[in-house]
Design a protein around this motif. Structure first.
Motif: not given
Length: 210
Positions: A160-183
């Protein structure tokens, strides 16, 4: 090595893995299904033990690493149901279970797409649900998982931290957004009591309210 990375390594290596776990982990790397880390695996074993989990569902069999941890925490009468779309993954998992001396009667491996298999599983019949599969489908796995949990049961999501991408707002790929969504979805679900454990790549754990 920074003090933070040294501390993380200390946590991850607190409970060393045996040869069976290491072999399953290596096989998973070969197959391209990166397994849960040792720290996250220890958390799964702890949860299965604390819950006295006799019925567990795993979404994403991988090469059997997480299954070994879950089975180690379950009572000997417990049954692990594990779903994966790749037959090579399940073949490797069976090898890992056999190497650990796990009776075939304790595992039920189902090959297929999780979103097609999950609707066939019984409501409120499972103590623990673990998710480590196709990341964009995590929000859909949540609704099935909560439906299947008994009161007091637990659902857990890896990465759910997805290699730190969840807190990088420049990351908008599908998997990163899904990790933000599930949290967010787990936090907003009144049926659940959640916490994020900073083990490995992040383990989101939530208990279903009685």
């Amino acid at each position: 090595m920074t003090s933070e990375s040294a501390l993380r390594e200390y946590v991850e290596q607190y409970l060393p893995e045996d040869d069976v776990h290491l072999a399953a982990r290596a096989r998973g790397q070969e197959l391209g299904c990166v397994p849960i880390g040792a720290g996250g695996g220890a958390a799964l074993r702890f949860l299965a033990t604390a819950l006295q989990a006799r019925a567990v569902v795993e979404i994403g069999t991988g090469a059997g690493t997480s299954g070994l941890y879950l089975l180690a925490g379950m009572p000997r009468s417990g049954i692990l149901t594990s779903i994966d779309v790749d037959p090579d993954h399940q073949r490797a998992a069976r090898e890992a279970y056999a190497a650990a001396g796990v009776s075939p009667s304790r595992t039920r491996l189902i090959m297929g797409k999780a979103l097609e298999v999950l609707p066939r599983l019984t409501d409120a019949a499972y103590d623990l649900v673990f998710v480590d599969a196709y990341k964009p489908e995590y929000p859909q796995y949540l609704e099935h998982g909560v439906r299947m949990l008994r009161p007091g049961g637990v659902i857990a999501f890896d990465n759910v931290l997805w290699h730190g991408a969840v807190v990088d707002h420049t990351k908008r790929d599908e998997s990163t957004q899904a990790m933000r969504d599930i949290a967010r979805l787990v936090k907003e679900d009144d049926r659940l009591v959640p916490v994020i454990l900073p083990l490995g790549d992040g383990l989101l754990v939530a208990a279903r309210r009685p």
